[in-house]
Scaffold this motif. Structure first.
Motif, PDB file in Angstrom:
ATOM      1  N   MET A  94       1.485  13.462  -0.447  1.00 46.92           N
ATOM      2  CA  MET A  94       0.722  13.441  -1.690  1.00 46.92           C
ATOM      3  C   MET A  94      -0.167  14.678  -1.793  1.00 46.92           C
ATOM      4  O   MET A  94      -0.770  15.102  -0.814  1.00 46.92           O
ATOM      5  N   THR A  95      -0.241  15.228  -3.003  1.00 49.01           N
ATOM      6  CA  THR A  95      -1.112  16.384  -3.246  1.00 49.01           C
ATOM      7  C   THR A  95      -2.546  15.907  -3.451  1.00 49.01           C
ATOM      8  O   THR A  95      -2.786  14.724  -3.683  1.00 49.01           O
ATOM      9  N   GLY A  96      -3.470  16.838  -3.395  1.00 48.22           N
ATOM     10  CA  GLY A  96      -4.882  16.517  -3.593  1.00 48.22           C
ATOM     11  C   GLY A  96      -5.153  15.990  -4.987  1.00 48.22           C
ATOM     12  O   GLY A  96      -5.979  15.090  -5.180  1.00 48.22           O
TER      13      GLY A  96
ATOM     14  N   PHE B  15       2.145   7.129  -6.625  1.00 50.51           N
ATOM     15  CA  PHE B  15       1.190   8.174  -6.977  1.00 50.51           C
ATOM     16  C   PHE B  15       1.628   9.532  -6.439  1.00 50.51           C
ATOM     17  O   PHE B  15       1.336  10.555  -7.038  1.00 50.51           O
ATOM     18  N   ALA B  16       2.332   9.545  -5.303  1.00 47.81           N
ATOM     19  CA  ALA B  16       2.776  10.808  -4.695  1.00 47.81           C
ATOM     20  C   ALA B  16       3.791  11.533  -5.580  1.00 47.81           C
ATOM     21  O   ALA B  16       3.795  12.757  -5.659  1.00 47.81           O
TER      22      ALA B  16
ATOM     23  N   LEU C 150       0.830  -1.203   0.000  1.00 50.09           N
ATOM     24  CA  LEU C 150       0.000   0.000   0.000  1.00 50.09           C
ATOM     25  C   LEU C 150       0.867   1.257   0.000  1.00 50.09           C
ATOM     26  O   LEU C 150       0.627   2.192  -0.756  1.00 50.09           O
ATOM     27  N   GLU C 151       1.912   1.238   0.831  1.00 51.06           N
ATOM     28  CA  GLU C 151       2.824   2.382   0.915  1.00 51.06           C
ATOM     29  C   GLU C 151       3.573   2.581  -0.400  1.00 51.06           C
ATOM     30  O   GLU C 151       3.806   3.707  -0.828  1.00 51.06           O
ATOM     31  N   ASN C 152       3.926   1.477  -1.049  1.00 49.75           N
ATOM     32  CA  ASN C 152       4.604   1.520  -2.343  1.00 49.75           C
ATOM     33  C   ASN C 152       3.711   2.213  -3.390  1.00 49.75           C
ATOM     34  O   ASN C 152       4.166   3.085  -4.130  1.00 49.75           O
ATOM     35  N   THR C 153       2.437   1.821  -3.429  1.00 50.14           N
ATOM     36  CA  THR C 153       1.480   2.450  -4.344  1.00 50.14           C
ATOM     37  C   THR C 153       1.314   3.925  -3.997  1.00 50.14           C
ATOM     38  O   THR C 153       1.288   4.771  -4.887  1.00 50.14           O
TER      39      THR C 153
END
Length: 173
Positions: free
Chosen positions: A29-31, A16-17, A9-12
């Motif tokens: 991570m941005t909105g 995305f971040a 989960l942290e990897n994903t």
């Protein structure tokens, strides 16, 4: 098992971040990227969870005045979202279902612009089809002549342009 799921989960989350931001560290991570993750992983289904819900929950979990969320805040947001997404299930079951949607995913490049070599571009860049004064800017191979092809180089010889007997006056007189 649980720690492996968290690392997935942290990897994903990290993938995305950093998406679309070269300066991003992957720790927050941005909105925009949070919304992208929810959309691409299927957390946002358009019925139970829509883009407004995602934006509201993002603003609810982030630190006041901050523009990003950390992984811990992301987990809190997922708890909020899983209640809405899977209404009939218990919190733990719903959370596992949402994590199941997210794990192992990577940001896709859906809708990104691709370079085209369609008819119009090909026609405009073919120097063999140029006419008039533009034709003079390129040699036979189609390579540009540079400055010599763009400027009217002045001829100060005293003769009219394209005169066949140019330079013969001194020989005759």
């Amino acid at each position: 098992l649980h720690s492996r799921k968290m690392s997935e989960l942290e990897n994903t989350f990290r993938k995305f971040a950093v998406y679309g931001d070269t300066a991003a560290s992957g720790n927050d991570m941005t909105g925009k990227n949070f919304s992208k993750l929810c959309k691409e992983c299927g957390v946002m289904d358009g019925k139970a969870v829509n883009s407004n819900d995602v934006d509201i929950i993002f603003n609810k979990v982030k630190t006041k005045g901050a523009r990003t969320i950390t992984f811990a805040e992301f987990q809190q947001a997922m708890k909020e979202l899983c209640r809405k997404r899977f209404k009939g299930k218990s919190l733990e079951e719903a959370l596992q279902a949402v994590y199941g949607l997210i794990e192992g995913k990577e940001p896709g490049n859906v809708g990104t612009t691709k370079v085209t070599k369609a008819g119009g571009v090909e026609r405009l860049t073919d120097t063999s089809k140029y006419t008039g004064s533009h034709k003079e800017r390129f040699d036979e191979s189609g390579k540009g002549k540079g400055l010599a092809g763009r400027q009217d180089l002045t001829d100060n010889s005293g003769y009219v342009g394209a005169y066949k007997g140019a330079g013969t006056y001194d020989k005759k007189h």
